[in-house]
Enzyme design. Structure first.
Site, PDB file in Angstrom:
ATOM      1  N   PRO A  92       5.957 -14.770  -1.540  1.00 35.20           N
ATOM      2  CA  PRO A  92       6.409 -15.151  -0.123  1.00 35.20           C
ATOM      3  C   PRO A  92       7.938 -15.475  -0.432  1.00 35.20           C
ATOM      4  CG  PRO A  92       4.804 -16.749  -1.121  1.00 35.20           C
ATOM      5  CD  PRO A  92       4.794 -15.422  -2.142  1.00 35.20           C
ATOM      6  N   GLU A 119      -0.740 -19.823  -7.134  1.00 38.11           N
ATOM      7  CA  GLU A 119       0.466 -20.040  -6.433  1.00 38.11           C
ATOM      8  C   GLU A 119       1.608 -19.237  -7.072  1.00 38.11           C
ATOM      9  OE1 GLU A 119       1.153 -23.080  -4.538  1.00 38.11           O
ATOM     10  OE2 GLU A 119      -1.159 -22.807  -4.088  1.00 38.11           O
ATOM     11  N   ARG A 161       4.991   7.802   1.280  1.00 39.61           N
ATOM     12  CA  ARG A 161       5.394   8.717   2.343  1.00 39.61           C
ATOM     13  C   ARG A 161       6.451   9.366   2.349  1.00 39.61           C
ATOM     14  NH1 ARG A 161       7.763   6.455   6.735  1.00 39.61           N
ATOM     15  NH2 ARG A 161       6.933   8.137   8.318  1.00 39.61           N
ATOM     16  N   ASP A 176      12.336   8.081  11.584  1.00 45.46           N
ATOM     17  CA  ASP A 176      11.763   6.512  11.766  1.00 45.46           C
ATOM     18  C   ASP A 176      12.802   5.559  12.051  1.00 45.46           C
ATOM     19  OD1 ASP A 176       9.644   7.958  10.022  1.00 45.46           O
ATOM     20  OD2 ASP A 176      10.113   7.031   8.119  1.00 45.46           O
TER      21      ASP A 176
HETATM   22  C1  JDK Z   1       1.834 -13.051  -3.960  1.00 50.54           C
HETATM   23  C2  JDK Z   1      -0.122 -15.918  -4.669  1.00 50.54           C
HETATM   24  C3  JDK Z   1      -0.562 -16.930  -2.432  1.00 50.54           C
HETATM   25  C4  JDK Z   1       0.081 -19.199  -1.803  1.00 50.54           C
HETATM   26  C5  JDK Z   1       3.140 -21.757  -2.130  1.00 50.54           C
HETATM   27  C6  JDK Z   1       4.323 -20.629  -0.433  1.00 50.54           C
HETATM   28  C7  JDK Z   1       5.485 -22.140   1.315  1.00 50.54           C
HETATM   29  C8  JDK Z   1       4.413 -22.969  -0.569  1.00 50.54           C
HETATM   30  C9  JDK Z   1       1.718 -18.412  -3.164  1.00 50.54           C
HETATM   31  N1  JDK Z   1       5.016 -12.048   1.950  1.00 50.54           N
HETATM   32  C10 JDK Z   1       4.000 -12.482   1.354  1.00 50.54           C
HETATM   33  N2  JDK Z   1       3.194 -13.514   1.838  1.00 50.54           N
HETATM   34  N3  JDK Z   1       2.585 -13.812   0.861  1.00 50.54           N
HETATM   35  C11 JDK Z   1       2.867 -13.262  -0.184  1.00 50.54           C
HETATM   36  C12 JDK Z   1       2.091 -13.382  -1.503  1.00 50.54           C
HETATM   37  C13 JDK Z   1       1.182 -14.694  -1.788  1.00 50.54           C
HETATM   38  C14 JDK Z   1       0.825 -15.065  -2.933  1.00 50.54           C
HETATM   39  C15 JDK Z   1       1.039 -14.336  -4.060  1.00 50.54           C
HETATM   40  C16 JDK Z   1       2.349 -12.681  -2.752  1.00 50.54           C
HETATM   41  C17 JDK Z   1       0.538 -14.788  -4.942  1.00 50.54           C
HETATM   42  N4  JDK Z   1      -0.066 -15.818  -3.480  1.00 50.54           N
HETATM   43  C18 JDK Z   1       0.310 -18.284  -2.522  1.00 50.54           C
HETATM   44  C19 JDK Z   1       0.995 -20.317  -1.444  1.00 50.54           C
HETATM   45  C20 JDK Z   1       2.202 -20.403  -2.055  1.00 50.54           C
HETATM   46  N5  JDK Z   1       3.480 -21.831  -0.571  1.00 50.54           N
HETATM   47  C21 JDK Z   1       4.719 -20.741   1.155  1.00 50.54           C
HETATM   48  C22 JDK Z   1       4.902 -23.256   1.036  1.00 50.54           C
HETATM   49  C23 JDK Z   1       2.660 -19.384  -3.072  1.00 50.54           C
HETATM   50  C24 JDK Z   1       3.528 -12.208  -0.027  1.00 50.54           C
END
Ligand code: JDK
Length: 273
Positions: A92, A119, A161, A176
């Site tokens: 994220p 996490e 794609r 696109d």
């Molecule tokens: C990979 C684990 C879940 C949950 C901490 C983050 C602010 C703190 C990771 N675009 C996108 N959205 N989500 C992902 C993604 C989530 C993932 C992983 C990708 C591996 N998680 C997760 C919570 C946190 N949290 C937001 C507060 C971190 C990609």
């Protein structure tokens, strides 16, 4: 293109056997290898996570399984003749995954994905592999998934794609929305097919007029309407030199006005599609 995915949920990647990506694999255009991270654990419980240094909620994925998994994945890929790997880490807190980044990744011969859970992954894993190859930490959007696997599916579909020969001519992607150089970077308007009337809803008459100029104009106006309603940021970002007289008129009707510099800003709130 070679793809490696290392995950604790290999079954989550089953959709890679279906549809466009599945067909690209069957045709030999994509060489996909999915690996179970727990192969590289050696304790009774196949542990991949541990508590975070510094305290706080949740668990963090451990360095050692990822390190062994990536060393092996790299060695096997090189042995199979692959070259130029890049590491793609969904998170994220990554850079936004855009069409531009999809194009960049589609030009690489070998992508290695490390979708995490909990996490996320101990920072030192990315730091270590960044000394050996480009590392892209990417976010597919501003929402929090439970793990990176769904993001791998999204990124893989967007990239696959774009590979030469993967899309048929009928679904060619030169126009696109979001593609660098797409029509003023607008969203597309609505599309229709047979029958001409469905449950009392008729198609717009202009589409059967046979008048190609009018059809193109109508489509552009609809694109503006949708973009103004759903993605006002795209209109604000547009170079106004790309707007013709009718575009300016349409934007004005939709509540947009040029500022002295020429860029368009929304005059009023609450313009819905
Ligand atoms: C990979 C684990 C879940 C949950 C901490 C983050 C602010 C703190 C990771 N675009 C996108 N959205 N989500 C992902 C993604 C989530 C993932 C992983 C990708 C591996 N998680 C997760 C919570 C946190 N949290 C937001 C507060 C971190 C990609």
């Amino acid at each position: 293109m070679r793809l490696d995915v290392v995950t604790i949920f290999p079954e989550y990647l089953e959709p890679l056997n279906v549809s466009l990506v599945g067909k690209a694999r069957a045709r030999g255009q994509l060489d996909v290898h999915v690996h179970d991270l727990r192969q590289w654990t050696y304790d009774r419980h196949n542990t991949v996570d541990d508590t975070p240094y510094g305290g706080g909620p949740g668990m963090v994925m451990k360095t050692e399984p990822w390190g062994e998994a990536l060393d092996q994945t790299l060695a096997d890929g090189y042995d199979a003749g692959a070259q130029g790997p890049v590491l793609v880490v969904p998170t994220p807190s990554g850079r936004p995954f855009t069409q531009e980044l999809a194009v960049e990744l589609s030009e690489r011969p070998w992508l290695i994905f490390t979708p995490a859970r909990y996490e996320g992954i101990d920072r030192r894993v990315m730091d270590e592999y960044a000394t050996r190859m480009p590392v892209y930490e990417v976010s597919i959007g501003d929402y929090v998934l439970a793990g990176g696997e769904a993001a791998v599916l999204v990124i893989t579909e967007a990239v696959a794609r774009l590979l030469p020969g993967v899309l048929g001519n009928a679904e060619s992607h030169r126009d696109d929305s979001f593609a660098p150089g797409a029509m003023a970077n607008l969203l597309e308007g609505p599309v229709y097919t047979k029958p001409p009337v469905w449950r009392g809803h008729a198609i717009p008459e202009v589409l059967v007029s046979g008048h190609h100029g009018k059809i193109a104009r109508w489509r552009r106006d609809e694109a503006f309407r949708r973009t103004a309603a759903n993605r006002p940021d795209l209109i604000e970002r547009c170079d106004p030199a790309a707007f013709d007289k009718k575009d300016r008129e349409t934007l004005s009707i939709l509540g947009w006005a040029p500022e002295p510099g020429g860029r368009f800003w929304r005059r009023v709130e609450g313009v819905e599609e």
